[in-house]
Design a protein around this motif. Structure first.
Motif, PDB file in Angstrom:
ATOM      1  N   SER A  97     -21.098   5.341  -1.452  1.00 37.95           N
ATOM      2  CA  SER A  97     -21.959   5.816  -1.036  1.00 37.95           C
ATOM      3  C   SER A  97     -22.244   7.128  -1.679  1.00 37.95           C
ATOM      4  O   SER A  97     -24.151   7.500  -1.187  1.00 37.95           O
ATOM      5  CB  SER A  97     -21.805   5.691   0.487  1.00 37.95           C
ATOM      6  OG  SER A  97     -21.143   5.497   0.635  1.00 37.95           O
TER       7      SER A  97
ATOM      8  N   HIS B 133       0.490  -1.480  -0.009  1.00 34.44           N
ATOM      9  CA  HIS B 133       0.186   0.077   0.490  1.00 34.44           C
ATOM     10  C   HIS B 133       1.349   0.793   0.030  1.00 34.44           C
ATOM     11  O   HIS B 133       0.668   2.179  -0.905  1.00 34.44           O
ATOM     12  CB  HIS B 133      -0.653  -0.223   1.674  1.00 34.44           C
ATOM     13  CG  HIS B 133      -1.742   1.536   1.183  1.00 34.44           C
ATOM     14  ND1 HIS B 133      -2.698   1.646   2.017  1.00 34.44           N
ATOM     15  CD2 HIS B 133      -2.300   2.120   0.178  1.00 34.44           C
ATOM     16  CE1 HIS B 133      -3.918   1.950   1.856  1.00 34.44           C
ATOM     17  NE2 HIS B 133      -3.610   2.447   0.390  1.00 34.44           N
TER      18      HIS B 133
ATOM     19  N   PHE C 247      -7.727   3.344  -0.343  1.00 35.76           N
ATOM     20  CA  PHE C 247      -7.955   3.120   1.322  1.00 35.76           C
ATOM     21  C   PHE C 247      -9.213   2.353   0.686  1.00 35.76           C
ATOM     22  O   PHE C 247     -10.456   3.193   0.237  1.00 35.76           O
ATOM     23  CB  PHE C 247      -7.798   3.651   1.966  1.00 35.76           C
ATOM     24  CG  PHE C 247      -6.848   4.527   2.148  1.00 35.76           C
ATOM     25  CD1 PHE C 247      -5.765   4.523   3.199  1.00 35.76           C
ATOM     26  CD2 PHE C 247      -6.595   5.418   1.731  1.00 35.76           C
ATOM     27  CE1 PHE C 247      -4.632   4.690   3.852  1.00 35.76           C
ATOM     28  CE2 PHE C 247      -4.508   6.617   1.792  1.00 35.76           C
ATOM     29  CZ  PHE C 247      -4.663   5.638   3.011  1.00 35.76           C
ATOM     30  N   GLU C 248      -9.406   1.468   0.835  1.00 40.66           N
ATOM     31  CA  GLU C 248     -11.010   0.429   1.375  1.00 40.66           C
ATOM     32  C   GLU C 248     -12.203   1.505   1.784  1.00 40.66           C
ATOM     33  O   GLU C 248     -13.196   1.128   0.929  1.00 40.66           O
ATOM     34  CB  GLU C 248     -11.300  -1.036   1.725  1.00 40.66           C
ATOM     35  CG  GLU C 248      -9.505  -1.989   0.923  1.00 40.66           C
ATOM     36  CD  GLU C 248      -9.817  -3.236   1.514  1.00 40.66           C
ATOM     37  OE1 GLU C 248     -10.714  -3.454   2.200  1.00 40.66           O
ATOM     38  OE2 GLU C 248      -9.531  -4.303   0.930  1.00 40.66           O
ATOM     39  N   THR C 249     -12.177   2.600   3.289  1.00 35.06           N
ATOM     40  CA  THR C 249     -12.839   2.439   3.475  1.00 35.06           C
ATOM     41  C   THR C 249     -13.560   4.463   3.465  1.00 35.06           C
ATOM     42  O   THR C 249     -14.348   4.173   2.708  1.00 35.06           O
ATOM     43  CB  THR C 249     -12.784   3.548   5.094  1.00 35.06           C
ATOM     44  OG1 THR C 249     -10.930   3.953   4.926  1.00 35.06           O
ATOM     45  CG2 THR C 249     -12.180   2.138   5.912  1.00 35.06           C
ATOM     46  N   VAL C 250     -12.111   4.700   2.305  1.00 31.23           N
ATOM     47  CA  VAL C 250     -12.590   5.813   0.907  1.00 31.23           C
ATOM     48  C   VAL C 250     -13.600   5.140   0.140  1.00 31.23           C
ATOM     49  O   VAL C 250     -14.507   5.732  -0.855  1.00 31.23           O
ATOM     50  CB  VAL C 250     -11.412   6.490   0.461  1.00 31.23           C
ATOM     51  CG1 VAL C 250     -11.674   7.701   0.017  1.00 31.23           C
ATOM     52  CG2 VAL C 250     -10.895   7.402   1.586  1.00 31.23           C
ATOM     53  N   GLN C 251     -13.152   4.172  -0.584  1.00 27.31           N
ATOM     54  CA  GLN C 251     -13.699   3.430  -1.639  1.00 27.31           C
ATOM     55  C   GLN C 251     -15.297   3.441  -1.175  1.00 27.31           C
ATOM     56  O   GLN C 251     -16.176   3.409  -2.159  1.00 27.31           O
ATOM     57  CB  GLN C 251     -13.766   2.029  -1.906  1.00 27.31           C
ATOM     58  CG  GLN C 251     -12.044   2.328  -2.874  1.00 27.31           C
ATOM     59  CD  GLN C 251     -11.004   0.810  -3.581  1.00 27.31           C
ATOM     60  OE1 GLN C 251     -11.642  -0.069  -2.912  1.00 27.31           O
ATOM     61  NE2 GLN C 251      -9.896   1.271  -3.667  1.00 27.31           N
ATOM     62  N   LYS C 252     -15.803   2.687  -0.145  1.00 26.49           N
ATOM     63  CA  LYS C 252     -16.617   2.441   0.225  1.00 26.49           C
ATOM     64  C   LYS C 252     -17.701   4.008   0.832  1.00 26.49           C
ATOM     65  O   LYS C 252     -18.691   3.772  -0.028  1.00 26.49           O
ATOM     66  CB  LYS C 252     -16.492   1.577   1.516  1.00 26.49           C
ATOM     67  CG  LYS C 252     -16.339   0.298   1.233  1.00 26.49           C
ATOM     68  CD  LYS C 252     -16.023  -0.135   2.194  1.00 26.49           C
ATOM     69  CE  LYS C 252     -15.670  -1.998   2.436  1.00 26.49           C
ATOM     70  NZ  LYS C 252     -15.688  -2.920   4.161  1.00 26.49           N
ATOM     71  N   TYR C 253     -17.379   4.939   1.500  1.00 24.81           N
ATOM     72  CA  TYR C 253     -18.499   6.115   1.532  1.00 24.81           C
ATOM     73  C   TYR C 253     -18.389   6.410   0.638  1.00 24.81           C
ATOM     74  O   TYR C 253     -19.250   7.488  -0.445  1.00 24.81           O
ATOM     75  CB  TYR C 253     -16.908   7.190   2.457  1.00 24.81           C
ATOM     76  CG  TYR C 253     -17.735   6.526   4.282  1.00 24.81           C
ATOM     77  CD1 TYR C 253     -18.506   5.975   4.314  1.00 24.81           C
ATOM     78  CD2 TYR C 253     -16.265   5.867   4.286  1.00 24.81           C
ATOM     79  CE1 TYR C 253     -18.390   6.168   6.133  1.00 24.81           C
ATOM     80  CE2 TYR C 253     -16.138   5.474   6.063  1.00 24.81           C
ATOM     81  CZ  TYR C 253     -17.703   5.404   6.868  1.00 24.81           C
ATOM     82  OH  TYR C 253     -17.531   4.970   7.385  1.00 24.81           O
TER      83      TYR C 253
END
Length: 368
Positions: free
Chosen positions: A174, A96, A165-171
């Motif tokens: 959405s 990463h 970052f996976e969290t940024v992709q999810k947010y």
């Protein structure tokens, strides 16, 4: 890079019987050496290809050589680290980090190439000439577009880093899926920045203003000193600086005295007595203007523009190569013509007339 991955798998299988650290070390070292070899081969081929081309391409290639070497190394590490026998957490963290550094390096290299290209073009322009309209057009375009490109490249680089970052992709997914009130709020908050950014692109293309243009903004006379990504610096004649948003020059009216050419016509007004010989004043005006070093040899004219009960108004027109020279020419002509009138025709200067009527007592006559 697919070839690098296959080679790393082969090395890892070959070193399976050695120490635990030997296999990962050889894989990483081999990936680094292979990336350096590929970088050398690529830039050697590009160097031969651009030798017959322009100096600008060669300069851009030299500017990008070192950053791209680091980019090749980071790309090799990002591919090789997940294929080693390191603990999976360490592999993910290192991979990463290398990916983030690679994205940042690509964005940084793009910004450097953009600046190098614009600087080379700008350095070739002659801004010290009187008639520098073409140079000012090109310099304005490249400076504004360079700053706009720098902002956009920075935004895209930051977005690329965040999307790793996976969290940024999810947010992010959405947020786009529910782009309602939140999107409206963000749009309203970013409206001034976006409006000035878009105005900068419009100014670079349509060019209502250029560097060193003479403008009148809010009643202030000055020059366009610098055009930034979101605002413009206007250098006023008394050395003050006015900071104006870029969107102002798209949405509001203003005067541009050098839109098509640096040459400009100046006017001088005199209010004189009715006895002034206009023909001789016209001849003297032409003599003064022709002797002035500020005149560009195009326009000389004298007209009677008004007449009232006290005086007549004369207007002299004269042209100059630039607006500062036109100002100096107007001041010179005004001063010299007044001095000539004081010496040659002092009675033609403005004066008040009065008529005195004697009373019957003073003349000794009896009233009728």
């Amino acid at each position: 890079m697919v070839l690098a991955g296959r080679i790393s798998d082969f090395i890892r299988q070959t070193m399976a019987g050695g120490p635990d650290w030997l296999g990962p070390a050889v894989v990483l070292l081999g990936a680094l050496l292979l990336s350096l070899l590929l970088h050398w081969l690529l830039f050697r081929a590009l160097s031969r290809w651009v030798d017959a081309g322009s100096g600008m391409a060669g300069s851009a290639l030299r500017q990008a050589k070192r950053p791209m070497r680091l980019a090749f190394l980071l790309a090799a590490l990002a591919i090789a680290v997940p294929r080693t026998d390191l603990p999976w957490r360490l592999q993910d963290v290192l991979g990463h980090i290398f990916l983030i550094l690679l994205i940042v390096l690509i964005g940084w290299t793009s910004i450097l190439l953009t600046r190098n290209l614009s600087d080379r073009v700008i350095r070739r322009q002659r801004m010290d000439l009187d008639d520098n309209l073409a140079a000012r057009k090109l310099v304005t375009q490249f400076r504004v577009l360079r700053r706009t490109a720098t902002i956009l490249l920075t935004i895209f680089t930051v977005m690329g880093v965040l999307l790793t970052f996976e969290t940024v992709q999810k947010y992010g997914v959405s947020l786009f899926a529910s782009a309602g009130a939140a999107g409206l709020i963000l749009g309203l908050a970013a409206r001034p920045v976006l409006a000035n950014l878009i105005a900068g692109i419009q100014i670079a293309i349509t060019q209502p203003i250029r560097l060193e243009d003479v403008v009148i903004v809010d009643g202030e006379w000055g020059w366009i000193e610098e055009i930034f990504a979101t605002y413009v610096i206007v250098r006023i004649w008394d050395w003050r600086r006015m900071v104006v948003p870029l969107s102002y020059f798209i949405e509001q009216p203003f005067q541009n005295w050098t839109r098509e050419s640096a040459s400009i016509i100046g006017a001088v007004h005199w209010y004189l007595d009715y006895t002034v010989p206009v023909t001789e004043v016209r001849e003297k005006l032409e003599e003064i203007v022709r002797e002035s070093p500020h005149w560009d040899g195009q326009v000389i004219n004298l007209q009677v523009t008004d007449a009232d009960k006290d005086a007549i108004a004369l207007r002299g027109l004269m042209s100059a190569r630039t607006s500062p020279q036109a100002w100096d020419l107007r001041c010179e002509v005004r001063e010299k013509l007044i001095a000539w009138l004081q010496e040659a025709y002092p009675e033609a200067l403005p004066r008040m007339r009065a008529e005195l009527l004697s009373s019957p007592a003073d003349t000794g006559a009896s009233p009728a």
